[in-house]
Write a protein that holds these residues in place. Structure first.
Motif, PDB file in Angstrom:
ATOM      1  N   LEU A 252       0.827  -1.203   0.000  1.00  0.00           N
ATOM      2  CA  LEU A 252       0.000   0.000   0.000  1.00  0.00           C
ATOM      3  C   LEU A 252       0.864   1.258   0.000  1.00  0.00           C
ATOM      4  O   LEU A 252       1.801   1.379   0.788  1.00  0.00           O
ATOM      5  CB  LEU A 252      -0.920   0.008   1.227  1.00  0.00           C
ATOM      6  N   THR A 253       0.548   2.202  -0.858  1.00  0.00           N
ATOM      7  CA  THR A 253       1.178   3.521  -0.850  1.00  0.00           C
ATOM      8  C   THR A 253       0.462   4.383   0.189  1.00  0.00           C
ATOM      9  O   THR A 253      -0.526   3.942   0.795  1.00  0.00           O
ATOM     10  CB  THR A 253       1.026   4.183  -2.228  1.00  0.00           C
ATOM     11  N   ASN A 254       0.932   5.614   0.378  1.00  0.00           N
ATOM     12  CA  ASN A 254       0.205   6.536   1.265  1.00  0.00           C
ATOM     13  C   ASN A 254      -1.259   6.633   0.857  1.00  0.00           C
ATOM     14  O   ASN A 254      -2.153   6.544   1.692  1.00  0.00           O
ATOM     15  CB  ASN A 254       0.822   7.937   1.196  1.00  0.00           C
ATOM     16  N   ILE A 255      -1.489   6.831  -0.418  1.00  0.00           N
ATOM     17  CA  ILE A 255      -2.869   6.994  -0.886  1.00  0.00           C
ATOM     18  C   ILE A 255      -3.673   5.725  -0.617  1.00  0.00           C
ATOM     19  O   ILE A 255      -4.824   5.790  -0.190  1.00  0.00           O
ATOM     20  CB  ILE A 255      -2.879   7.412  -2.377  1.00  0.00           C
ATOM     21  N   GLY A 256      -3.043   4.567  -0.821  1.00  0.00           N
ATOM     22  CA  GLY A 256      -3.721   3.314  -0.508  1.00  0.00           C
ATOM     23  C   GLY A 256      -4.111   3.241   0.958  1.00  0.00           C
ATOM     24  O   GLY A 256      -5.255   2.916   1.304  1.00  0.00           O
ATOM     25  N   LEU A 257      -3.162   3.567   1.832  1.00  0.00           N
ATOM     26  CA  LEU A 257      -3.434   3.538   3.278  1.00  0.00           C
ATOM     27  C   LEU A 257      -4.522   4.531   3.663  1.00  0.00           C
ATOM     28  O   LEU A 257      -5.468   4.184   4.381  1.00  0.00           O
ATOM     29  CB  LEU A 257      -2.162   3.888   4.059  1.00  0.00           C
ATOM     30  N   TRP A 258      -4.392   5.772   3.198  1.00  0.00           N
ATOM     31  CA  TRP A 258      -5.363   6.809   3.568  1.00  0.00           C
ATOM     32  C   TRP A 258      -6.752   6.430   3.068  1.00  0.00           C
ATOM     33  O   TRP A 258      -7.745   6.624   3.749  1.00  0.00           O
ATOM     34  CB  TRP A 258      -4.951   8.172   2.995  1.00  0.00           C
ATOM     35  N   TYR A 259      -6.799   5.892   1.864  1.00  0.00           N
ATOM     36  CA  TYR A 259      -8.108   5.547   1.282  1.00  0.00           C
ATOM     37  C   TYR A 259      -8.798   4.446   2.096  1.00  0.00           C
ATOM     38  O   TYR A 259     -10.004   4.481   2.308  1.00  0.00           O
ATOM     39  CB  TYR A 259      -7.909   5.088  -0.167  1.00  0.00           C
ATOM     40  N   GLY A 264      -0.209   4.622   9.534  1.00  0.00           N
ATOM     41  CA  GLY A 264       1.117   4.196   9.102  1.00  0.00           C
ATOM     42  C   GLY A 264       1.611   4.997   7.924  1.00  0.00           C
ATOM     43  O   GLY A 264       0.923   5.890   7.442  1.00  0.00           O
ATOM     44  N   SER A 265       2.826   4.685   7.469  1.00  0.00           N
ATOM     45  CA  SER A 265       3.310   5.383   6.283  1.00  0.00           C
ATOM     46  C   SER A 265       3.452   4.374   5.155  1.00  0.00           C
ATOM     47  O   SER A 265       3.939   3.257   5.353  1.00  0.00           O
ATOM     48  CB  SER A 265       4.617   6.113   6.563  1.00  0.00           C
ATOM     49  N   GLY A 266       3.048   4.780   4.000  1.00  0.00           N
ATOM     50  CA  GLY A 266       2.950   3.867   2.871  1.00  0.00           C
ATOM     51  C   GLY A 266       4.267   3.701   2.133  1.00  0.00           C
ATOM     52  O   GLY A 266       5.204   4.468   2.321  1.00  0.00           O
ATOM     53  N   ALA A 267       4.318   2.686   1.295  1.00  0.00           N
ATOM     54  CA  ALA A 267       5.475   2.449   0.440  1.00  0.00           C
ATOM     55  C   ALA A 267       5.516   3.503  -0.654  1.00  0.00           C
ATOM     56  O   ALA A 267       4.466   3.982  -1.090  1.00  0.00           O
ATOM     57  CB  ALA A 267       5.361   1.062  -0.173  1.00  0.00           C
ATOM     58  N   SER A 268       6.704   3.880  -1.097  1.00  0.00           N
ATOM     59  CA  SER A 268       6.773   4.779  -2.242  1.00  0.00           C
ATOM     60  C   SER A 268       6.367   3.980  -3.479  1.00  0.00           C
ATOM     61  O   SER A 268       6.449   2.751  -3.475  1.00  0.00           O
ATOM     62  CB  SER A 268       8.174   5.364  -2.391  1.00  0.00           C
ATOM     63  N   SER A 269       5.945   4.686  -4.508  1.00  0.00           N
ATOM     64  CA  SER A 269       5.352   3.994  -5.651  1.00  0.00           C
ATOM     65  C   SER A 269       6.292   2.909  -6.181  1.00  0.00           C
ATOM     66  O   SER A 269       5.853   1.892  -6.676  1.00  0.00           O
ATOM     67  CB  SER A 269       4.992   4.987  -6.746  1.00  0.00           C
ATOM     68  N   GLY A 270       7.603   3.171  -6.055  1.00  0.00           N
ATOM     69  CA  GLY A 270       8.570   2.111  -6.356  1.00  0.00           C
ATOM     70  C   GLY A 270       8.875   1.947  -7.831  1.00  0.00           C
ATOM     71  O   GLY A 270       9.646   1.077  -8.200  1.00  0.00           O
ATOM     72  N   ALA A 271       8.298   2.790  -8.667  1.00  0.00           N
ATOM     73  CA  ALA A 271       8.590   2.652 -10.093  1.00  0.00           C
ATOM     74  C   ALA A 271      10.088   2.857 -10.321  1.00  0.00           C
ATOM     75  O   ALA A 271      10.716   2.148 -11.096  1.00  0.00           O
ATOM     76  CB  ALA A 271       7.766   3.646 -10.904  1.00  0.00           C
ATOM     77  N   ALA A 272      10.708   3.813  -9.587  1.00  0.00           N
ATOM     78  CA  ALA A 272      12.147   4.055  -9.720  1.00  0.00           C
ATOM     79  C   ALA A 272      12.939   2.915  -9.072  1.00  0.00           C
ATOM     80  O   ALA A 272      13.946   2.463  -9.614  1.00  0.00           O
ATOM     81  CB  ALA A 272      12.515   5.380  -9.074  1.00  0.00           C
ATOM     82  N   ALA A 273      12.447   2.442  -7.910  1.00  0.00           N
ATOM     83  CA  ALA A 273      13.164   1.376  -7.195  1.00  0.00           C
ATOM     84  C   ALA A 273      13.248   0.099  -8.036  1.00  0.00           C
ATOM     85  O   ALA A 273      14.260  -0.594  -8.033  1.00  0.00           O
ATOM     86  CB  ALA A 273      12.466   1.092  -5.873  1.00  0.00           C
ATOM     87  N   VAL A 274      12.188  -0.193  -8.760  1.00  0.00           N
ATOM     88  CA  VAL A 274      12.179  -1.387  -9.608  1.00  0.00           C
ATOM     89  C   VAL A 274      13.279  -1.295 -10.659  1.00  0.00           C
ATOM     90  O   VAL A 274      14.006  -2.249 -10.922  1.00  0.00           O
ATOM     91  CB  VAL A 274      10.792  -1.570 -10.278  1.00  0.00           C
ATOM     92  N   LEU A 275      13.418  -0.095 -11.201  1.00  0.00           N
ATOM     93  CA  LEU A 275      14.440   0.140 -12.220  1.00  0.00           C
ATOM     94  C   LEU A 275      15.827  -0.098 -11.627  1.00  0.00           C
ATOM     95  O   LEU A 275      16.669  -0.781 -12.220  1.00  0.00           O
ATOM     96  CB  LEU A 275      14.306   1.580 -12.724  1.00  0.00           C
TER      97      LEU A 275
END
Ligand SMILES: *[C@@H]1O[C@H](CO)[C@@H](O)[C@H](O)[C@H]1NC(C)=O
Length: 295
Positions: A252-259, A264-275
């Motif tokens: 879950l990202t921040n938006i996922g958690l808030w929604y 808690g604090s969410g995962a970063s989108s991770g698109a860069a981390a995957v790269l």
């Protein structure tokens, strides 16, 4: 567009934003069948306050439990919708009409004329009147959306509608104006916002929009339900990575958690981390190959 004085009044109704986690029975998922079964677990957390989902289909997903399913007559189909919905009574309380009938198929629309849609409505949806609440076709927010809907209402004599679903991708001022326009035009109808987001903007703008919008929609009596777009991983999002409820790794990202109304604090989108991971892996493979040649 609305007269600016009306827009100003609408904006003044905006609640001040609190930083407590918010929950709302209006919230649901625009559920897209995931490539990753683990996504379900995060989005279907038992602690989540979400209440409902739809998936552009008439039958529910077996993997989804604990949420009320809302069937949709997606497009121009065989005459099976009434039977499919009836078989789900009394679990089903609402149905949705066509998805973006004013848009072409390649962008997820159903590209049908108001007259054809009215014919199908009378055959496939109107017979359900009284058993479930009927949602009008969900037009896009393009300028021709509301004219399509008005032509459809004119063509659909003897039809009845219990609520109007609409879509929005853009900034908050635009959303407030769009909602106001629908509310003024159809004052007796409840509105559902069944696709909602601020596409392709940076994370800060996305999160600001999310909080402002969610608070606003929760405060409006004429907004019955809404679903944020969307319930998918950042790396497959077609509206940019920042609005996704799940990171590229399925957390879950921040938006996922808030929604979902979780702390808690969410995962970063991770698109860069995957790269980066892919590059590290490639580097390691290169090293291993090089080492193999040397030895
Ligand atoms: C958004 O709201 C949540 C609570 O729902 C809060 O924790 C968060 O700090 C807010 N973020 C922004 C950017 O306002």
């Amino acid at each position: 567009m609305l007269p600016s004085s009306l827009l100003l009044t609408l904006l003044m109704l905006l609640p001040s934003i609190s930083h407590a986690q918010t929950t709302s029975p209006k919230r649901g998922l625009t559920y897209l069948t995931p490539e990753h079964p683990n996504d379900d677990k995060a989005l279907l957390s038992a602690d989540s306050s979400l209440t409902w989902y739809y998936s552009y289909k008439s039958l529910p997903d077996a993997a989804v439990t604990g949420l009320e399913f809302v069937p949709m007559l997606w497009g121009d189909h065989d005459n099976t919708f009434v039977a499919e919905v009836t078989s789900q009574l009394p679990n089903v309380k609402y149905v949705l009409g066509f998805n973006e009938p004013d848009m072409s198929l390649d962008v997820g629309g159903t590209a049908i004329s108001p007259e054809r849609a009215a014919f199908l409505w009378k055959r496939d949806i109107q017979p359900l009147k009284g058993q479930v609440k009927l949602g009008a076709p969900a037009v896009s927010s393009a300028e021709w959306g509301m004219p399509w809907l008005k032509s459809f209402f004119d063509a659909c004599d003897g039809c009845s509608f219990d609520f109007i679903p609409i879509h929005w991708y853009g900034n908050f001022e635009g959303l407030a104006s769009h909602l106001g326009h629908y509310h003024v035009t159809f004052p007796d109808q409840k509105l559902w916002i069944t696709e909602l987001g601020y596409a392709h903007v940076d994370l800060q703008a996305t999160e600001d929009f999310f909080n402002t919008t969610i608070n606003y929609l929760d405060s409006l009596d004429y907004v019955e339900r809404y679903s944020w777009f969307g319930a998918f991983r950042a790396d497959v999002s077609n509206v940019g990575p920042n609005g996704a409820m799940l990171s590229a790794d399925g957390e879950l990202t921040n938006i996922g958690l808030w929604y979902l109304g979780l702390e808690g604090s969410g995962a970063s989108s991770g698109a860069a981390a995957v790269l980066v991971k892919k590059m590290v892996l490639l580097g390691a493979m290169g090293f291993a190959v090089g080492w193999g040649i040397l030895c």
